[in-house]
Structures are given as structure tokens and as C-alpha cells.
Write an enzyme that holds these catalytic residues in place. Structure first.
Site, PDB file in Angstrom:
ATOM      1  N   HIS A 146       0.810  -1.218   0.000  1.00  0.00           N
ATOM      2  CA  HIS A 146       0.000   0.000   0.000  1.00  0.00           C
ATOM      3  C   HIS A 146       0.846   1.271   0.000  1.00  0.00           C
ATOM      4  CE1 HIS A 146      -3.764  -2.166   0.633  1.00  0.00           C
ATOM      5  NE2 HIS A 146      -3.115  -2.929   1.492  1.00  0.00           N
ATOM      6  N   GLU A 176      -5.817 -14.086   3.231  1.00  0.00           N
ATOM      7  CA  GLU A 176      -6.753 -12.966   3.234  1.00  0.00           C
ATOM      8  C   GLU A 176      -7.685 -12.962   2.031  1.00  0.00           C
ATOM      9  OE1 GLU A 176      -4.480  -9.359   3.275  1.00  0.00           O
ATOM     10  OE2 GLU A 176      -3.191  -9.978   1.619  1.00  0.00           O
ATOM     11  N   GLN A 220       0.214 -14.488   3.675  1.00  0.00           N
ATOM     12  CA  GLN A 220      -1.042 -13.933   4.156  1.00  0.00           C
ATOM     13  C   GLN A 220      -2.240 -14.751   3.659  1.00  0.00           C
ATOM     14  OE1 GLN A 220      -0.458  -9.314   3.763  1.00  0.00           O
ATOM     15  NE2 GLN A 220      -1.593  -9.878   5.603  1.00  0.00           N
ATOM     16  N   ALA A 244      -9.075  -7.896   7.642  1.00  0.00           N
ATOM     17  CA  ALA A 244      -9.821  -6.878   6.894  1.00  0.00           C
ATOM     18  C   ALA A 244     -10.170  -7.372   5.495  1.00  0.00           C
ATOM     19  CB  ALA A 244      -9.032  -5.580   6.829  1.00  0.00           C
ATOM     20  N   ASP A 245      -9.160  -7.812   4.739  1.00  0.00           N
ATOM     21  CA  ASP A 245      -9.419  -8.256   3.371  1.00  0.00           C
ATOM     22  C   ASP A 245     -10.182  -9.576   3.333  1.00  0.00           C
ATOM     23  OD1 ASP A 245      -8.442  -6.126   1.858  1.00  0.00           O
ATOM     24  OD2 ASP A 245      -6.388  -6.811   2.049  1.00  0.00           O
TER      25      ASP A 245
END
Length: 253
Positions: free
Chosen positions: A46, A151, A149, A176-177
Site C-alpha cells: 500500500h 486474506e 497472508q 480486513a481483506d
């Protein structure tokens, strides 16, 4: 070669505690690294930084005594190689959908026979050429770690296979994702989400890997009881944001 603080904890059966750096400031990263955390999570997913800045952030981790854990989605092996040669001990692989993606990154990170990494023994990881090559090859394979991860809903069927993959050390749930992809954003207590979280912890236990999750400090015990052993508990953004709000709210004239 600076040994991995994270792997030392994992091999001793201890809990790993990390912090995330959201800002590209080497001094701030050094403050975090020297505050007792095992690793500083630096995100190149990000955020974007030029090569010299990323190198400085990794240096700051080394100076502070914590591992640099770099989140990056590589387009090819060179996206990983320069980071670990600069001294990053861990790579975090986001948005994984299939186990084959994981195998490619393991291959890029590990020297033969564990992978297909190419040799260049003059960088920070090799103590700038002062470690004999044979020793460097062995130490690099032993001290670098991969965090995968979990996700994406699409990756859930491959959790056990990822946990069984040689060269994978940590499965890191991205709540979150994961909840966003399931259409249940932020609902980490949803039964379907809890089943996935438990499946990650169980797969890690079966294959001798470590389950990880970002959470608030007061949530650590609950996730620890589920079998998680690696926690990211704070970020510099959270410290600045909450600190600023609290200080301003405390001034009532």
C-alpha cells in the site's frame, strides 16, 4: 549476519510480537525496532518507496535489533532478492490465491537445494563479503523466513497445503481483506470467519508452522487460546492518531 529475532522466538516455542510502520521514516522505524518488538512490518503493498529509502528502513531495523519484515507482492524474483540481500529477514506475501504463488517465492528466497536463489555475496546480508560463501549460503537459508497472508477467500482451500510447504514459516491472517472478500467486512466474530481462523491455527499446528494475526493488545489472549502465536499489535499510525486525539481531548479550557 544478524540472526532472525522472529525465528529465534519461533524455534523456542515463544510468542512473536511485532509492530507495523506506516511511514517511510528511518528514524521512526529505528525507534520501533529498538522498543522491544521482534520485527517491524514494512509495507510495500500500500506504500511505495524508492530503493534507497527502503534500504534505509531495513538498516534502521538492523540498528534497532528487530527483523525487517517486508510485505511485497513480487512480479518476479528480483522484487524479493534485493530486499533480503539488503538484510530484510522476512518477506510477507499478500493476496495469495493459490499455493503455486507461495512455491515461487520460496524458490526466490532460498538457495539450492531448498530453492533456486542466485548467489551474490557482497551485500549486507552476507556481511559485505566477510562471511565465507559456504557459511553464508547455509545461514541465509536458515535465517530468512516467509510469511504467507491468508486474506483471500480463494486461498482457504489451500491453507493446509500452504502450511505443509517447505520454506513457509508463518500463515498470517488478514482479517480486513478476508472479511471484505466474504462480504462480512470487519465481522471477525462471524461463525464462517471463526472457522477459517481456526483452520489456519490447526493447519499450522499440524505442520509445525506459526499462525499470525494483527489485533489490538487486549485481543491477543483470545487469539492465543485459538492457537495463534504471532501478533502485530500496534502501528506508528495508531500511536500518532490516538495520541494526538487523546492529548487534544484532554485540554479543556
Amino acid at each position: 549476519m544478524q540472526p532472525s529475532a522472529v525465528l529465534k522466538k519461533i524455534r523456542a516455542g515463544e510468542t512473536v510480537v511485532t509492530a507495523k510502520s506506516c511511514y517511510t521514516d528511518p528514524e521512526l522505524v529505528e525507534i520501533i525496532a529498538s522498543s522491544g518488538y521482534d520485527a517491524v512490518w514494512i509495507c510495500l503493498e500500500h506504500k511505495r518507496g524508492d530503493a534507497s529509502m527502503v534500504y534505509a528502513l531495513i538498516q534502521a531495523c538492523r540498528l534497532g535489533g528487530a527483523d525487517a519484515l517486508i510485505r511485497v507482492k513480487p512480479s518476479n524474483y528480483t522484487d524479493v532478492l534485493h530486499l533480503i540481500e539488503a538484510g530484510a529477514r522476512g518477506i510477507m506475501l499478500p493476496r495469495v490465491k493459490h499455493v503455486d504463488e507461495v512455491r515461487e517465492v520460496v524458490s526466490a528466497m532460498k538457495f539450492p537445494p531448498l530453492g533456486a536463489r542466485g548467489f551474490d555475496g557482497i551485500h549486507a546480508e552476507a556481511d559485505f563479503g566477510r562471511i565465507p560463501p559456504a557459511e553464508y549460503l547455509a545461514k541465509a537459508n536458515d535465517e530468512n523466513f516467509l510469511v504467507v497472508q491468508i486474506e483471500e477467500p480463494e486461498v482457504v482451500p489451500y491453507v493446509d497445503e500452504i502450511a505443509a510447504t517447505p520454506g513457509v514459516d508463518v500463515l498470517f491472517v488478514g482479517p480486513a481483506d478476508l472479511t471484505l472478500g466474504l462480504g462480512k467486512f470487519g465481522k471477525t466474530d462471524d461463525p464462517e470467519v471463526r472457522v477459517i481462523l481456526q483452520s489456519v491455527a490447526d493447519a499450522c499446528a499440524r505442520h509445525g508452522k506459526v499462525a499470525a494475526i494483527p489485533c489490538a493488545p487486549e485481543q491477543v489472549k483470545g487469539y492465543h487460546d485459538m492457537g495463534f502465536r504471532f501478533f502485530n499489535v500496534i502501528s506508528d499510525f495508531r500511536c500518532v492518531s490516538t495520541g494526538m486525539k487523546a492529548a487534544r481531548a484532554a485540554v479543556q479550557l
